[in-house]
Design a protein around this motif. Structure first.
Motif, PDB file in Angstrom:
ATOM      1  N   GLU A 139      12.977  13.518  -5.426  1.00 14.74           N
ATOM      2  CA  GLU A 139      13.579  14.803  -5.807  1.00 14.74           C
ATOM      3  C   GLU A 139      12.631  15.955  -5.494  1.00 14.74           C
ATOM      4  N   MET A 140      11.353  15.746  -5.753  1.00 13.20           N
ATOM      5  CA  MET A 140      10.351  16.799  -5.548  1.00 13.20           C
ATOM      6  C   MET A 140      10.083  17.048  -4.068  1.00 13.20           C
ATOM      7  N   THR A 141      10.284  16.034  -3.233  1.00  9.29           N
ATOM      8  CA  THR A 141       9.889  16.146  -1.828  1.00  9.29           C
ATOM      9  C   THR A 141      11.067  16.077  -0.868  1.00  9.29           C
ATOM     10  N   ASP A 142      12.260  16.401  -1.335  1.00 10.83           N
ATOM     11  CA  ASP A 142      13.460  16.380  -0.492  1.00 10.83           C
ATOM     12  C   ASP A 142      13.634  15.035   0.209  1.00 10.83           C
ATOM     13  N   ASN A 143      13.534  13.966  -0.567  1.00  9.45           N
ATOM     14  CA  ASN A 143      13.737  12.586  -0.097  1.00  9.45           C
ATOM     15  C   ASN A 143      12.793  12.163   1.018  1.00  9.45           C
ATOM     16  N   SER A 144      11.563  12.648   0.992  1.00  9.36           N
ATOM     17  CA  SER A 144      10.606  12.253   2.028  1.00  9.36           C
ATOM     18  C   SER A 144      10.167  10.801   1.891  1.00  9.36           C
ATOM     19  N   LEU A 145      10.411  10.187   0.739  1.00 11.00           N
ATOM     20  CA  LEU A 145      10.018   8.790   0.536  1.00 11.00           C
ATOM     21  C   LEU A 145      11.190   7.833   0.725  1.00 11.00           C
ATOM     22  N   LYS A 146      12.300   8.350   1.188  1.00 12.54           N
ATOM     23  CA  LYS A 146      13.488   7.521   1.390  1.00 12.54           C
ATOM     24  C   LYS A 146      13.160   6.384   2.355  1.00 12.54           C
ATOM     25  N   ASP A 147      13.489   5.165   1.968  1.00 11.19           N
ATOM     26  CA  ASP A 147      13.264   3.948   2.751  1.00 11.19           C
ATOM     27  C   ASP A 147      11.785   3.672   3.033  1.00 11.19           C
ATOM     28  N   SER A 148      10.897   4.250   2.256  1.00 13.82           N
ATOM     29  CA  SER A 148       9.465   3.994   2.424  1.00 13.82           C
ATOM     30  C   SER A 148       9.098   2.712   1.678  1.00 13.82           C
ATOM     31  N   PRO A 149       7.922   2.142   1.975  1.00 18.74           N
ATOM     32  CA  PRO A 149       7.474   0.956   1.226  1.00 18.74           C
ATOM     33  C   PRO A 149       7.381   1.227  -0.283  1.00 18.74           C
ATOM     34  N   MET A 150       7.065   2.467  -0.643  1.00 17.92           N
ATOM     35  CA  MET A 150       6.993   2.808  -2.062  1.00 17.92           C
ATOM     36  C   MET A 150       8.348   2.637  -2.726  1.00 17.92           C
ATOM     37  N   GLU A 151       9.390   3.049  -2.024  1.00 20.80           N
ATOM     38  CA  GLU A 151      10.726   2.950  -2.592  1.00 20.80           C
ATOM     39  C   GLU A 151      11.246   1.508  -2.550  1.00 20.80           C
ATOM     40  N   LYS A 152      10.917   0.787  -1.500  1.00  9.86           N
ATOM     41  CA  LYS A 152      11.411  -0.581  -1.346  1.00  9.86           C
ATOM     42  C   LYS A 152      10.748  -1.552  -2.313  1.00  9.86           C
ATOM     43  N   ASP A 153       9.467  -1.359  -2.565  1.00  9.53           N
ATOM     44  CA  ASP A 153       8.735  -2.254  -3.465  1.00  9.53           C
ATOM     45  C   ASP A 153       7.830  -1.434  -4.381  1.00  9.53           C
ATOM     46  N   PRO A 154       8.426  -0.762  -5.376  1.00 10.58           N
ATOM     47  CA  PRO A 154       7.617   0.102  -6.233  1.00 10.58           C
ATOM     48  C   PRO A 154       6.570  -0.637  -7.055  1.00 10.58           C
ATOM     49  N   PHE A 155       6.847  -1.879  -7.425  1.00 10.49           N
ATOM     50  CA  PHE A 155       5.892  -2.631  -8.239  1.00 10.49           C
ATOM     51  C   PHE A 155       4.582  -2.834  -7.503  1.00 10.49           C
ATOM     52  N   SER A 156       4.644  -3.164  -6.227  1.00 12.78           N
ATOM     53  CA  SER A 156       3.427  -3.388  -5.440  1.00 12.78           C
ATOM     54  C   SER A 156       2.699  -2.094  -5.120  1.00 12.78           C
ATOM     55  N   ASN A 157       3.380  -0.982  -5.265  1.00 13.27           N
ATOM     56  CA  ASN A 157       2.803   0.321  -4.928  1.00 13.27           C
ATOM     57  C   ASN A 157       2.591   1.208  -6.147  1.00 13.27           C
ATOM     58  N   LEU A 158       2.501   0.598  -7.336  1.00 13.69           N
ATOM     59  CA  LEU A 158       2.349   1.393  -8.553  1.00 13.69           C
ATOM     60  C   LEU A 158       1.104   2.275  -8.530  1.00 13.69           C
ATOM     61  N   GLY A 159       0.014   1.757  -8.015  1.00  9.93           N
ATOM     62  CA  GLY A 159      -1.222   2.553  -7.950  1.00  9.93           C
ATOM     63  C   GLY A 159      -1.039   3.797  -7.107  1.00  9.93           C
ATOM     64  N   LEU A 160      -0.419   3.640  -5.946  1.00 14.28           N
ATOM     65  CA  LEU A 160      -0.169   4.775  -5.069  1.00 14.28           C
ATOM     66  C   LEU A 160       0.818   5.750  -5.701  1.00 14.28           C
ATOM     67  N   ILE A 161       1.823   5.226  -6.380  1.00 15.45           N
ATOM     68  CA  ILE A 161       2.806   6.078  -7.054  1.00 15.45           C
ATOM     69  C   ILE A 161       2.129   6.906  -8.137  1.00 15.45           C
ATOM     70  N   VAL A 162       1.297   6.269  -8.937  1.00 13.32           N
ATOM     71  CA  VAL A 162       0.588   6.982 -10.010  1.00 13.32           C
ATOM     72  C   VAL A 162      -0.347   8.037  -9.432  1.00 13.32           C
ATOM     73  N   ALA A 163      -1.072   7.685  -8.374  1.00 11.27           N
ATOM     74  CA  ALA A 163      -1.983   8.651  -7.750  1.00 11.27           C
ATOM     75  C   ALA A 163      -1.204   9.840  -7.185  1.00 11.27           C
ATOM     76  N   THR A 164      -0.063   9.580  -6.569  1.00  5.78           N
ATOM     77  CA  THR A 164       0.765  10.655  -6.015  1.00  5.78           C
ATOM     78  C   THR A 164       1.296  11.551  -7.122  1.00  5.78           C
ATOM     79  N   LEU A 165       1.730  10.955  -8.219  1.00  4.56           N
ATOM     80  CA  LEU A 165       2.220  11.748  -9.351  1.00  4.56           C
ATOM     81  C   LEU A 165       1.103  12.596  -9.960  1.00  4.56           C
TER      82      LEU A 165
END
Length: 123
Positions: free
Chosen positions: A29-55
């Motif tokens: 929502e914040m980035t106009d769907n720039s993460l659409k179909d990204s590995p972060m979106e496909k497997d959020p559990f494996s990318n929790l560290g990156l998600i937290v750092a980005t937030l």
């Protein structure tokens, strides 16, 4: 040793996956769907560290930008220029203080004691 309860572990993993999905949804929502179909979106559990750092990075940027709310581009430029000037002056002062601390302290001239005996100066 405590007995591992697989149902509790599965439950917490599911909660973390859901939290990751929610976080990616917010980031999209914040980035106009720039993460659409990204590995972060496909497997959020494996990318929790990156998600937290980005937030966290987004939170910091949002806090910095909050001071400019309601200002036009010229006003923002003036505030940023003043902040850069203040930072430059603070850095210069800090460097000057460090240089002053490195300078040897001037010693007060001491009077030489009068010499007596064979090496006494002739008057």
């Amino acid at each position: 040793m405590q007995k591992l309860d697989s149902k509790k572990i599965e439950g917490i993993i599911k909660q973390l996956e859901n939290a990751g999905k929610g976080a990616v949804r917010i980031l999209n929502e914040m980035t106009d769907n720039s993460l659409k179909d990204s590995p972060m979106e496909k497997d959020p559990f494996s990318n929790l560290g990156l998600i937290v750092a980005t937030l966290n990075r987004a939170k910091t940027i949002a806090a910095e930008n909050a001071q400019y709310e309601g200002m036009d581009a010229d006003q923002i430029a003036e505030v940023q220029a003043a902040a850069r000037e203040a930072e430059k002056e603070a850095l210069q002062l800090a460097v000057q203080e460090k240089l002053a601390a490195r300078q040897p302290k001037e010693q007060e001239p001491t009077e030489e004691p009068e010499q007596t005996g064979d090496n006494a100066p002739q008057v």
